[in-house]
Design a protein around this motif. Structure first.
Motif, PDB file in Angstrom:
ATOM      1  N   MET A   1     119.561 -26.775  55.368  1.00 30.19           N
ATOM      2  CA  MET A   1     120.263 -25.494  55.854  1.00 30.19           C
ATOM      3  C   MET A   1     121.302 -25.316  54.859  1.00 30.19           C
ATOM      4  O   MET A   1     122.033 -25.993  54.313  1.00 30.19           O
ATOM      5  CB  MET A   1     121.360 -26.127  57.072  1.00 30.19           C
ATOM      6  N   VAL A   2     121.104 -23.847  54.446  1.00 31.29           N
ATOM      7  CA  VAL A   2     121.957 -23.328  53.045  1.00 31.29           C
ATOM      8  C   VAL A   2     122.664 -22.361  53.620  1.00 31.29           C
ATOM      9  O   VAL A   2     121.812 -21.416  53.940  1.00 31.29           O
ATOM     10  CB  VAL A   2     121.100 -23.332  51.685  1.00 31.29           C
ATOM     11  N   LEU A   3     123.995 -22.096  53.344  1.00 29.55           N
ATOM     12  CA  LEU A   3     124.627 -20.925  53.640  1.00 29.55           C
ATOM     13  C   LEU A   3     124.888 -19.938  52.406  1.00 29.55           C
ATOM     14  O   LEU A   3     124.434 -20.535  51.282  1.00 29.55           O
ATOM     15  CB  LEU A   3     126.161 -20.987  53.831  1.00 29.55           C
ATOM     16  N   PRO A   4     124.675 -18.683  52.508  1.00 22.79           N
ATOM     17  CA  PRO A   4     124.637 -17.834  51.253  1.00 22.79           C
ATOM     18  C   PRO A   4     126.142 -18.367  50.599  1.00 22.79           C
ATOM     19  O   PRO A   4     127.252 -18.569  51.268  1.00 22.79           O
ATOM     20  CB  PRO A   4     125.187 -16.625  51.910  1.00 22.79           C
ATOM     21  N   ARG A 172     123.295 -19.141  64.684  1.00 21.81           N
ATOM     22  CA  ARG A 172     123.614 -18.148  65.651  1.00 21.81           C
ATOM     23  C   ARG A 172     124.374 -16.997  65.205  1.00 21.81           C
ATOM     24  O   ARG A 172     124.125 -15.710  65.532  1.00 21.81           O
ATOM     25  CB  ARG A 172     124.070 -18.639  66.811  1.00 21.81           C
ATOM     26  N   LEU A 173     125.419 -17.424  64.557  1.00 21.89           N
ATOM     27  CA  LEU A 173     126.554 -16.615  63.978  1.00 21.89           C
ATOM     28  C   LEU A 173     126.152 -15.803  62.962  1.00 21.89           C
ATOM     29  O   LEU A 173     126.407 -14.549  62.759  1.00 21.89           O
ATOM     30  CB  LEU A 173     127.842 -16.932  63.691  1.00 21.89           C
ATOM     31  N   ILE A 174     125.290 -16.176  62.086  1.00 27.90           N
ATOM     32  CA  ILE A 174     124.922 -15.634  60.586  1.00 27.90           C
ATOM     33  C   ILE A 174     123.517 -15.320  60.434  1.00 27.90           C
ATOM     34  O   ILE A 174     123.120 -14.046  60.534  1.00 27.90           O
ATOM     35  CB  ILE A 174     125.352 -16.387  59.502  1.00 27.90           C
ATOM     36  N   PHE A 175     122.830 -16.132  60.325  1.00 27.17           N
ATOM     37  CA  PHE A 175     121.266 -16.093  60.401  1.00 27.17           C
ATOM     38  C   PHE A 175     120.301 -15.676  61.222  1.00 27.17           C
ATOM     39  O   PHE A 175     119.254 -14.930  61.087  1.00 27.17           O
ATOM     40  CB  PHE A 175     120.894 -17.226  59.578  1.00 27.17           C
ATOM     41  N   ASP A 179     119.353  -9.735  58.160  1.00 27.59           N
ATOM     42  CA  ASP A 179     118.007  -9.494  57.741  1.00 27.59           C
ATOM     43  C   ASP A 179     117.724 -10.380  56.269  1.00 27.59           C
ATOM     44  O   ASP A 179     118.790 -10.126  55.251  1.00 27.59           O
ATOM     45  CB  ASP A 179     118.006  -8.132  57.105  1.00 27.59           C
ATOM     46  N   PRO A 180     116.815 -11.191  56.317  1.00 30.84           N
ATOM     47  CA  PRO A 180     116.673 -11.862  54.983  1.00 30.84           C
ATOM     48  C   PRO A 180     116.642 -10.957  53.818  1.00 30.84           C
ATOM     49  O   PRO A 180     117.172 -11.808  52.610  1.00 30.84           O
ATOM     50  CB  PRO A 180     115.449 -12.529  55.294  1.00 30.84           C
ATOM     51  N   ALA A 185     121.735  -9.255  48.273  1.00 30.10           N
ATOM     52  CA  ALA A 185     122.820  -8.313  48.036  1.00 30.10           C
ATOM     53  C   ALA A 185     124.186  -8.855  48.482  1.00 30.10           C
ATOM     54  O   ALA A 185     125.333  -8.489  47.887  1.00 30.10           O
ATOM     55  CB  ALA A 185     122.667  -6.897  48.732  1.00 30.10           C
ATOM     56  N   LEU A 186     124.188  -9.472  49.487  1.00 32.79           N
ATOM     57  CA  LEU A 186     125.367 -10.195  50.176  1.00 32.79           C
ATOM     58  C   LEU A 186     125.946 -11.071  49.088  1.00 32.79           C
ATOM     59  O   LEU A 186     127.011 -11.569  48.839  1.00 32.79           O
ATOM     60  CB  LEU A 186     125.087 -10.727  51.620  1.00 32.79           C
ATOM     61  N   ASN A 187     124.875 -12.054  48.614  1.00 28.98           N
ATOM     62  CA  ASN A 187     125.251 -13.081  47.669  1.00 28.98           C
ATOM     63  C   ASN A 187     126.001 -12.625  46.360  1.00 28.98           C
ATOM     64  O   ASN A 187     127.036 -12.983  45.958  1.00 28.98           O
ATOM     65  CB  ASN A 187     124.263 -13.950  47.261  1.00 28.98           C
TER      66      ASN A 187
END
Length: 240
Positions: A1-4, A172-175, A179-180, A185-187
């Motif tokens: 499990m990896v967050l941006p 649920r909140l983020i991923f 859109d993958p 761009a968010l990173n």
């Protein structure tokens, strides 16, 4: 499990605005947010005699959306941890950091760095957690002034029990809603925010070099536009 990676922006740059952001920590990401960031981007107006750069309606909407998003994530993750496992987000952050280090322990000073906390906050938090049996404190060998914090079996058990609900909440909140294709761009955006050093609270901030516009006499009135696009003076509406 990896967050941006960039979600640690809140830990350094906007935590004073949006509140506690320890919920952003996720087990398995010991170096979360400590990777290479872009070169410094210095676009701030450093002329103290110039007018403030008011936000456009589009910028205002995006800024408030960012704050609202972090507040919601904070609230939801905090509720998930507390109602499901009786942990606060700060306790969870400490347990994650300790669990990812050799022997599941850290010097207090290193824990402060890892969590971006001052020593006073960390000391009080560890004292409360020690009373609950989640961690223990010992003196550092060879350094009478040093303190080592170690996770206890009870603390490890609490962390293991909390992780499944926590990561499900993050999904649920983020991923589940992103859109993958938007993640790169968010990173880039969040890494750029992390690289900013010309605002108070950021590492490298220099009040002399990074002067702010003068808020004294002669500053033009801030323009305000309502949702219908009609102009209103600054006296018609309060500041955000």
């Amino acid at each position: 499990m990896v967050l941006p990676l960039g979600f640690t922006v809140s830990e350094q740059c906007i935590s004073s605005t949006v509140g506690n952001t320890d919920f952003l920590r996720v087990p398995g990401l010991r170096n979360f947010g400590t990777g290479r960031t872009p070169d410094k981007v210095d676009v701030m107006n450093t002329d103290p005699s110039s007018a403030p750069r008011w936000l456009s309606p589009e910028e205002q909407n995006l800024w408030r959306l960012l704050l609202a998003t972090v507040r919601k994530a904070n609230r939801c993750i905090e509720e998930t941890l507390f109602t499901g496992n009786g942990l606060s987000t700060s306790e969870f952050a400490v347990l994650v950091s300790l669990s990812e280090n050799p022997e599941r322990q850290m010097r207090l000073r290193d824990l402060c760095i890892d969590l971006d906390w001052d020593r006073s906050r960390a000391s009080h938090q560890i004292t409360r957690m020690e009373r609950r049996g989640l961690v223990r404190k010992t003196r550092c060998a060879g350094d009478a002034r040093g303190v080592v914090v170690q996770i206890t079996p009870e603390g490890a058990e609490s962390l293991d029990a909390a992780v499944p609900r926590h990561v499900e909440s993050v999904q649920r909140l983020i991923f589940d809603v992103i859109d993958p294709d938007d993640i790169p761009a968010l990173n880039r955006f969040l890494r750029a925010v992390l690289a900013v050093d010309n605002v108070p609270g950021a590492n490298g901030f220099d009040p002399g070099e990074h002067a702010f516009p003068d808020a004294g006499n002669g500053v033009p009135e801030r323009p305000v536009t309502d949702s219908a696009g009609s102009g209103k003076s600054g006296e018609d509406r309060g500041n955000p």
